[in-house]
Write a protein that holds these residues in place. Structure first.
Motif, PDB file in Angstrom:
ATOM      1  N   ARG A 178       0.781  -1.204   0.056  1.00 60.41           N
ATOM      2  CA  ARG A 178      -0.022  -0.016  -0.031  1.00 60.41           C
ATOM      3  C   ARG A 178       0.621   1.292   0.135  1.00 60.41           C
ATOM      4  N   SER A 179       1.860   1.322   0.648  1.00 60.56           N
ATOM      5  CA  SER A 179       2.902   2.672   0.711  1.00 60.56           C
ATOM      6  C   SER A 179       3.378   2.936  -0.237  1.00 60.56           C
ATOM      7  N   LEU A 180       4.155   1.692  -1.239  1.00 60.46           N
ATOM      8  CA  LEU A 180       4.808   1.675  -2.480  1.00 60.46           C
ATOM      9  C   LEU A 180       3.733   2.460  -3.430  1.00 60.46           C
ATOM     10  N   VAL A 182       0.901   4.179  -2.944  1.00 63.78           N
ATOM     11  CA  VAL A 182       0.239   5.499  -2.571  1.00 63.78           C
ATOM     12  C   VAL A 182       1.510   6.610  -2.762  1.00 63.78           C
ATOM     13  N   GLU A 183       2.530   6.138  -2.320  1.00 67.08           N
ATOM     14  CA  GLU A 183       3.806   7.301  -2.434  1.00 67.08           C
ATOM     15  C   GLU A 183       4.634   7.409  -3.703  1.00 67.08           C
ATOM     16  N   LEU A 184       4.720   6.108  -4.288  1.00 66.07           N
ATOM     17  CA  LEU A 184       5.621   5.926  -5.445  1.00 66.07           C
ATOM     18  C   LEU A 184       4.825   5.564  -6.724  1.00 66.07           C
ATOM     19  N   ASP A 185       3.695   5.007  -6.513  1.00 68.22           N
ATOM     20  CA  ASP A 185       2.968   4.491  -7.621  1.00 68.22           C
ATOM     21  C   ASP A 185       3.675   3.251  -8.249  1.00 68.22           C
ATOM     22  N   CYS A 186       4.204   2.510  -7.364  1.00 62.65           N
ATOM     23  CA  CYS A 186       4.968   1.108  -8.069  1.00 62.65           C
ATOM     24  C   CYS A 186       4.822   0.146  -7.079  1.00 62.65           C
ATOM     25  N   ALA A 187       5.030  -1.278  -7.613  1.00 62.25           N
ATOM     26  CA  ALA A 187       4.991  -2.281  -6.813  1.00 62.25           C
ATOM     27  C   ALA A 187       6.231  -2.680  -5.786  1.00 62.25           C
ATOM     28  N   PRO A 188       6.106  -3.695  -5.074  1.00 62.96           N
ATOM     29  CA  PRO A 188       7.289  -4.119  -4.281  1.00 62.96           C
ATOM     30  C   PRO A 188       8.509  -4.621  -5.346  1.00 62.96           C
TER      31      PRO A 188
END
Length: 204
Positions: A178-180, A182-188
């Motif tokens: 979720r954080s990635l 919302v913050e960076l528009d990317c996946a792990p």
């Protein structure tokens, strides 16, 4: 020059009002001079606040950080970690975090980067020493400042897996996703996905 300031308000003052305010401040400092060694120095183009024999948390933090880095480069890991712990303890929140002004922002971010370095070293050291509960605490402190640190999530997976808390591994992975997003528009990254799979399988 402290990390935390309470109840600070800023406003533009006419020169006459500024002089009145400075005069009043001088009177206050004079009355407190024995307990509070501060003085206002007038110079062109403004004023400065002079201090002597005053403990400043920012100076204490930076000294511990810099000395720790120097010891680390010399291979004195344990001594460096002691200084890093001292630096982490004295960090009382981001530098002048209650001020909305732009002028402290560069200094604030520099100190935050130093703090994140310090706490990352402590988190890694805790994991290496099998102090997994301590590692969790340090990792949480890092993520409270930067929710997008995948290397820290990977450490958390390892800590919770070693503590037998696979449910927490999954919860932190979901928080990471979720954080990635919302913050960076990317996946792990593939590395984070792999660390998650290994942790769930009990192989970390």
């Amino acid at each position: 020059r402290s990390f935390h300031v309470t109840g600070v308000q800023t406003c533009a003052l006419p020169i006459s009002s500024l002089k009145v305010a400075i005069h009043g401040l001088r009177l206050t400092l004079t009355a407190l001079s024995k307990a509070l060694p501060l003085a206002i120095i007038a110079h062109n183009p403004g004023y400065s606040l002079a201090t002597r024999e005053m403990w400043l948390d920012v100076e204490e933090f930076e000294q511990a950080y810099l000395t720790g880095r120097a010891l680390d480069r010399r291979g004195l890991t344990e001594e460096a970690l002691m200084l890093y712990r001292q630096a982490a303890e004295v960090y009382r929140g981001d530098y002048l975090e209650e001020l909305a002004d732009e002028w402290p922002s560069f200094r604030r971010e520099t100190l935050k980067d130093q703090y994140l370095f310090v706490v990352t070293q402590l988190a890694r050291a805790a994991v290496e020493q099998a102090d997994y509960q301590g590692g969790v605490v340090w990792c949480q402190q890092i993520l409270s400042k930067d929710r997008c640190r995948e290397d820290v999530y990977q450490l958390l997976f390892q800590c919770h897996a070693r503590l037998g808390q696979r449910g927490r591994v999954r919860q932190w992975y979901e928080f990471c996703v979720r954080s990635l997003e919302v913050e960076l528009d990317c996946a792990p990254s593939p590395e984070t996905d792999e660390a998650f799979r290994l942790a769930l399988a009990g192989k970390l």
